[in-house]
Write a protein that holds these residues in place. Structure first.
Motif, PDB file in Angstrom:
ATOM      1  N   LEU A   1     -10.636  -1.251  -4.683  1.00  0.00           N
ATOM      2  CA  LEU A   1     -10.441  -2.622  -4.185  1.00  0.00           C
ATOM      3  C   LEU A   1     -11.223  -2.879  -2.896  1.00  0.00           C
ATOM      4  CD1 LEU A   1      -6.664  -2.872  -5.034  1.00  0.00           C
ATOM      5  CD2 LEU A   1      -8.484  -4.293  -6.012  1.00  0.00           C
ATOM      6  N   LEU A   2     -11.306  -1.894  -2.014  1.00  0.00           N
ATOM      7  CA  LEU A   2     -12.092  -2.061  -0.793  1.00  0.00           C
ATOM      8  C   LEU A   2     -13.566  -2.279  -1.130  1.00  0.00           C
ATOM      9  CD1 LEU A   2     -10.647   0.671   1.626  1.00  0.00           C
ATOM     10  CD2 LEU A   2     -10.198  -1.794   1.667  1.00  0.00           C
ATOM     11  N   ASN A   3     -14.076  -1.492  -2.053  1.00  0.00           N
ATOM     12  CA  ASN A   3     -15.482  -1.625  -2.435  1.00  0.00           C
ATOM     13  C   ASN A   3     -15.756  -2.965  -3.102  1.00  0.00           C
ATOM     14  OD1 ASN A   3     -16.135   0.918  -1.460  1.00  0.00           O
ATOM     15  ND2 ASN A   3     -15.737   1.940  -3.410  1.00  0.00           N
ATOM     16  N   LEU A   4     -14.846  -3.405  -3.953  1.00  0.00           N
ATOM     17  CA  LEU A   4     -15.016  -4.674  -4.651  1.00  0.00           C
ATOM     18  C   LEU A   4     -15.117  -5.839  -3.666  1.00  0.00           C
ATOM     19  CD1 LEU A   4     -15.027  -6.280  -7.362  1.00  0.00           C
ATOM     20  CD2 LEU A   4     -12.545  -6.458  -7.111  1.00  0.00           C
ATOM     21  N   HIS A   5     -14.351  -5.767  -2.583  1.00  0.00           N
ATOM     22  CA  HIS A   5     -14.298  -6.871  -1.624  1.00  0.00           C
ATOM     23  C   HIS A   5     -15.086  -6.580  -0.336  1.00  0.00           C
ATOM     24  CE1 HIS A   5     -11.427  -9.274  -3.933  1.00  0.00           C
ATOM     25  NE2 HIS A   5     -10.884  -8.123  -4.281  1.00  0.00           N
ATOM     26  N   ASN A   6     -15.951  -5.580  -0.395  1.00  0.00           N
ATOM     27  CA  ASN A   6     -16.866  -5.261   0.721  1.00  0.00           C
ATOM     28  C   ASN A   6     -16.149  -5.066   2.054  1.00  0.00           C
ATOM     29  OD1 ASN A   6     -19.280  -5.513  -0.896  1.00  0.00           O
ATOM     30  ND2 ASN A   6     -18.969  -7.731  -0.832  1.00  0.00           N
ATOM     31  N   LEU A   7     -15.059  -4.332   2.000  1.00  0.00           N
ATOM     32  CA  LEU A   7     -14.349  -3.960   3.229  1.00  0.00           C
ATOM     33  C   LEU A   7     -14.730  -2.519   3.551  1.00  0.00           C
ATOM     34  CD1 LEU A   7     -10.866  -5.573   2.538  1.00  0.00           C
ATOM     35  CD2 LEU A   7     -12.551  -6.328   4.210  1.00  0.00           C
ATOM     36  N   ASP A   8     -15.572  -2.350   4.550  1.00  0.00           N
ATOM     37  CA  ASP A   8     -16.248  -1.076   4.794  1.00  0.00           C
ATOM     38  C   ASP A   8     -15.473  -0.187   5.766  1.00  0.00           C
ATOM     39  OD1 ASP A   8     -18.222   0.841   4.633  1.00  0.00           O
ATOM     40  OD2 ASP A   8     -19.478  -0.075   6.179  1.00  0.00           O
ATOM     41  N   ILE A   9     -14.270   0.167   5.382  1.00  0.00           N
ATOM     42  CA  ILE A   9     -13.495   1.117   6.181  1.00  0.00           C
ATOM     43  C   ILE A   9     -13.962   2.523   5.811  1.00  0.00           C
ATOM     44  CG2 ILE A   9     -11.201   2.052   6.666  1.00  0.00           C
ATOM     45  CD1 ILE A   9     -10.071  -0.724   6.114  1.00  0.00           C
ATOM     46  N   GLN A  10     -14.288   3.295   6.805  1.00  0.00           N
ATOM     47  CA  GLN A  10     -14.805   4.639   6.557  1.00  0.00           C
ATOM     48  C   GLN A  10     -13.796   5.462   5.758  1.00  0.00           C
ATOM     49  OE1 GLN A  10     -16.952   6.594   9.782  1.00  0.00           O
ATOM     50  NE2 GLN A  10     -15.523   8.294   9.520  1.00  0.00           N
ATOM     51  N   GLU A  11     -14.265   6.133   4.715  1.00  0.00           N
ATOM     52  CA  GLU A  11     -13.343   6.834   3.816  1.00  0.00           C
ATOM     53  C   GLU A  11     -12.538   7.903   4.536  1.00  0.00           C
ATOM     54  OE1 GLU A  11     -13.142   8.848  -0.610  1.00  0.00           O
ATOM     55  OE2 GLU A  11     -15.062   8.112   0.158  1.00  0.00           O
ATOM     56  N   SER A  12     -13.139   8.578   5.498  1.00  0.00           N
ATOM     57  CA  SER A  12     -12.399   9.614   6.236  1.00  0.00           C
ATOM     58  C   SER A  12     -11.308   9.016   7.118  1.00  0.00           C
ATOM     59  CB  SER A  12     -13.360  10.440   7.095  1.00  0.00           C
ATOM     60  OG  SER A  12     -14.017   9.626   8.046  1.00  0.00           O
ATOM     61  N   ASN A  13     -11.346   7.715   7.332  1.00  0.00           N
ATOM     62  CA  ASN A  13     -10.317   7.031   8.126  1.00  0.00           C
ATOM     63  C   ASN A  13      -9.222   6.421   7.250  1.00  0.00           C
ATOM     64  OD1 ASN A  13     -11.871   7.662  10.321  1.00  0.00           O
ATOM     65  ND2 ASN A  13     -12.010   5.580  11.113  1.00  0.00           N
ATOM     66  N   ILE A  14      -9.229   6.766   5.967  1.00  0.00           N
ATOM     67  CA  ILE A  14      -8.219   6.259   5.043  1.00  0.00           C
ATOM     68  C   ILE A  14      -7.182   7.352   4.791  1.00  0.00           C
ATOM     69  CG2 ILE A  14      -7.767   5.419   2.708  1.00  0.00           C
ATOM     70  CD1 ILE A  14     -10.600   4.197   2.762  1.00  0.00           C
ATOM     71  N   ILE A  15      -5.966   7.081   5.181  1.00  0.00           N
ATOM     72  CA  ILE A  15      -4.852   7.993   4.946  1.00  0.00           C
ATOM     73  C   ILE A  15      -4.049   7.387   3.807  1.00  0.00           C
ATOM     74  CG2 ILE A  15      -2.728   8.968   5.887  1.00  0.00           C
ATOM     75  CD1 ILE A  15      -5.737   8.048   8.069  1.00  0.00           C
ATOM     76  N   ALA A  16      -4.139   8.006   2.639  1.00  0.00           N
ATOM     77  CA  ALA A  16      -3.516   7.463   1.436  1.00  0.00           C
ATOM     78  C   ALA A  16      -2.350   8.347   0.982  1.00  0.00           C
ATOM     79  CB  ALA A  16      -4.569   7.317   0.341  1.00  0.00           C
ATOM     80  N   LYS A  17      -1.961   8.210  -0.275  1.00  0.00           N
ATOM     81  CA  LYS A  17      -0.731   8.824  -0.781  1.00  0.00           C
ATOM     82  C   LYS A  17      -0.613  10.323  -0.485  1.00  0.00           C
ATOM     83  CE  LYS A  17      -0.117   9.675  -5.282  1.00  0.00           C
ATOM     84  NZ  LYS A  17       0.499  11.013  -5.529  1.00  0.00           N
ATOM     85  N   LYS A  18      -1.636  11.091  -0.805  1.00  0.00           N
ATOM     86  CA  LYS A  18      -1.553  12.547  -0.628  1.00  0.00           C
ATOM     87  C   LYS A  18      -1.418  12.931   0.838  1.00  0.00           C
ATOM     88  CE  LYS A  18      -3.969  13.948  -4.841  1.00  0.00           C
ATOM     89  NZ  LYS A  18      -5.151  14.630  -5.409  1.00  0.00           N
ATOM     90  N   GLU A  19      -2.197  12.273   1.709  1.00  0.00           N
ATOM     91  CA  GLU A  19      -2.131  12.582   3.138  1.00  0.00           C
ATOM     92  C   GLU A  19      -0.807  12.102   3.729  1.00  0.00           C
ATOM     93  OE1 GLU A  19      -6.138  12.308   1.591  1.00  0.00           O
ATOM     94  OE2 GLU A  19      -4.668  10.694   1.808  1.00  0.00           O
ATOM     95  N   TYR A  20      -0.351  10.936   3.275  1.00  0.00           N
ATOM     96  CA  TYR A  20       0.919  10.399   3.748  1.00  0.00           C
ATOM     97  C   TYR A  20       2.066  11.360   3.414  1.00  0.00           C
ATOM     98  CZ  TYR A  20       5.066   7.425   4.047  1.00  0.00           C
ATOM     99  OH  TYR A  20       6.311   6.934   4.345  1.00  0.00           O
ATOM    100  N   ALA A  21       2.005  11.967   2.220  1.00  0.00           N
ATOM    101  CA  ALA A  21       3.077  12.855   1.770  1.00  0.00           C
ATOM    102  C   ALA A  21       3.252  14.066   2.682  1.00  0.00           C
ATOM    103  CB  ALA A  21       2.799  13.315   0.344  1.00  0.00           C
ATOM    104  N   LEU A  22       2.216  14.438   3.412  1.00  0.00           N
ATOM    105  CA  LEU A  22       2.311  15.580   4.327  1.00  0.00           C
ATOM    106  C   LEU A  22       3.203  15.265   5.525  1.00  0.00           C
ATOM    107  CD1 LEU A  22      -1.448  16.681   4.359  1.00  0.00           C
ATOM    108  CD2 LEU A  22       0.439  17.712   3.067  1.00  0.00           C
ATOM    109  N   HIS A  23       3.303  13.963   5.856  1.00  0.00           N
ATOM    110  CA  HIS A  23       4.109  13.534   7.005  1.00  0.00           C
ATOM    111  C   HIS A  23       5.362  12.774   6.574  1.00  0.00           C
ATOM    112  CE1 HIS A  23       0.017  14.047   8.620  1.00  0.00           C
ATOM    113  NE2 HIS A  23       0.589  14.306   9.770  1.00  0.00           N
ATOM    114  N   ASN A  24       5.233  12.050   5.446  1.00  0.00           N
ATOM    115  CA  ASN A  24       6.328  11.233   4.906  1.00  0.00           C
ATOM    116  C   ASN A  24       6.815  10.180   5.892  1.00  0.00           C
ATOM    117  OD1 ASN A  24       7.818  10.695   2.570  1.00  0.00           O
ATOM    118  ND2 ASN A  24       9.623  11.727   3.380  1.00  0.00           N
ATOM    119  N   SER A  25       5.917   9.726   6.754  1.00  0.00           N
ATOM    120  CA  SER A  25       6.262   8.712   7.759  1.00  0.00           C
ATOM    121  C   SER A  25       4.983   8.151   8.356  1.00  0.00           C
ATOM    122  CB  SER A  25       7.116   9.334   8.865  1.00  0.00           C
ATOM    123  OG  SER A  25       7.088   8.554  10.039  1.00  0.00           O
ATOM    124  N   LYS A  26       4.866   6.823   8.369  1.00  0.00           N
ATOM    125  CA  LYS A  26       3.685   6.226   8.988  1.00  0.00           C
ATOM    126  C   LYS A  26       3.666   6.484  10.490  1.00  0.00           C
ATOM    127  CE  LYS A  26       2.370   2.658   5.703  1.00  0.00           C
ATOM    128  NZ  LYS A  26       1.904   1.269   5.508  1.00  0.00           N
TER     129      LYS A  26
END
Length: 262
Positions: free
Chosen positions: A165-190
């Motif tokens: 979705l980011l690519n489709l809408h040209n939102l250029d957030i650096q991929e290494s700066n994206i904390i998604a499901k797997k990374e979130y699960a390590l902390h289980n808290s934003k």
């Protein structure tokens, strides 16, 4: 590229933490469809009735959701409320959360992400049609490009659908700066994710934008972090509004180095 971005982060000492669902994109139709398929109530998108009372209730109480497994209990609560009008839907949902069994929610969560993957791979256009960008992303796009290394995305959503979705809408957030499901699960808290990023990158001043009140409240104790609720997203009915213009002004000032919250 990695060294350049790291230099930018450490010299600016500022960061913006963004949520995904309910801040950048309206995904309520998508998560309802995925939930219906994960529960084997529907096989195809075209079979789902988005005009039903059931879907209307799902939209109304979407703001109660945290991680994806919560949808399982929201669906149970809606089913019970529709069958018995005496049921307090929000109360029933919270009661079910307190009684949840780990194996039960884990099984649903696995089915949920398998169903999303299947829809994306077998009916990509149909899947995209279920997600709508909020108007704020038009103003966000330039700010993200200008302050690219300083934007972090913190979400419980899977990385693959986020990147799509980011690519489709040209939102250029650096991929290494994206904390998604797997990374979130390590902390289980934003709150823990954000505190970890602040420590890791030596961030001195930051901003967190989310629609979920629970995530925001949990971050109140983090030093030099300003929280703003995106009230155009999934919020309680009495808080619903549109503060996107205000937020864009605050973001512009923040990126320019002005401490607008002092």
């Amino acid at each position: 590229m990695g060294e350049e971005v790291l230099t930018m982060k450490t010299t600016t000492n500022r960061a913006v933490f963004l949520d995904f669902d309910g801040v950048l994109f309206d995904t309520v139709r998508e998560v309802y469809a995925v939930t219906m398929m994960a529960l084997r109530r529907s096989v195809r998108i075209v079979d789902i009735d988005f005009g039903s009372e059931h879907f209307a209730k799902f939209c109304q109480f979407r703001y109660l959701i945290g991680p994806a497994w919560n949808y399982y209990f929201l669906m149970q609560s809606i089913d019970r409320e529709i069958v018995s009008f005496a049921v307090d839907l929000e109360g029933e949902y919270k009661k079910l959360l307190e009684e949840w069994k780990q194996e039960e929610h884990r099984s649903f969560e696995e089915s949920f992400f398998r169903a999303r993957k299947r829809i994306r791979e077998t009916d990509h256009d149909g899947w995209l049609s279920l997600v709508s960008p909020y108007g704020i992303i038009e103003g966000m796009r330039g700010l993200i490009s200008e302050f690219r290394g300083g934007f972090f995305l913190v979400t419980t959503r899977d990385r693959e659908s986020v990147m799509d979705l980011l690519n489709l809408h040209n939102l250029d957030i650096q991929e290494s700066n994206i904390i998604a499901k797997k990374e979130y699960a390590l902390h289980n808290s934003k709150a823990k994710v954000i505190q970890d990023l602040i420590n890791k990158h030596k961030i001195k001043e930051s901003l967190f934008i989310d629609d979920c009140e629970g995530h925001l409240v949990a971050c109140e104790a983090i030093e030099n972090l300003t929280i703003i609720q995106a009230v155009w997203g999934y919020v309680a009915p009495d808080k619903k509004g549109d503060n996107s213009a205000f937020l864009l002004k605050e973001l512009e000032s923040f990126i320019q180095g002005e401490n607008v919250w002092a």
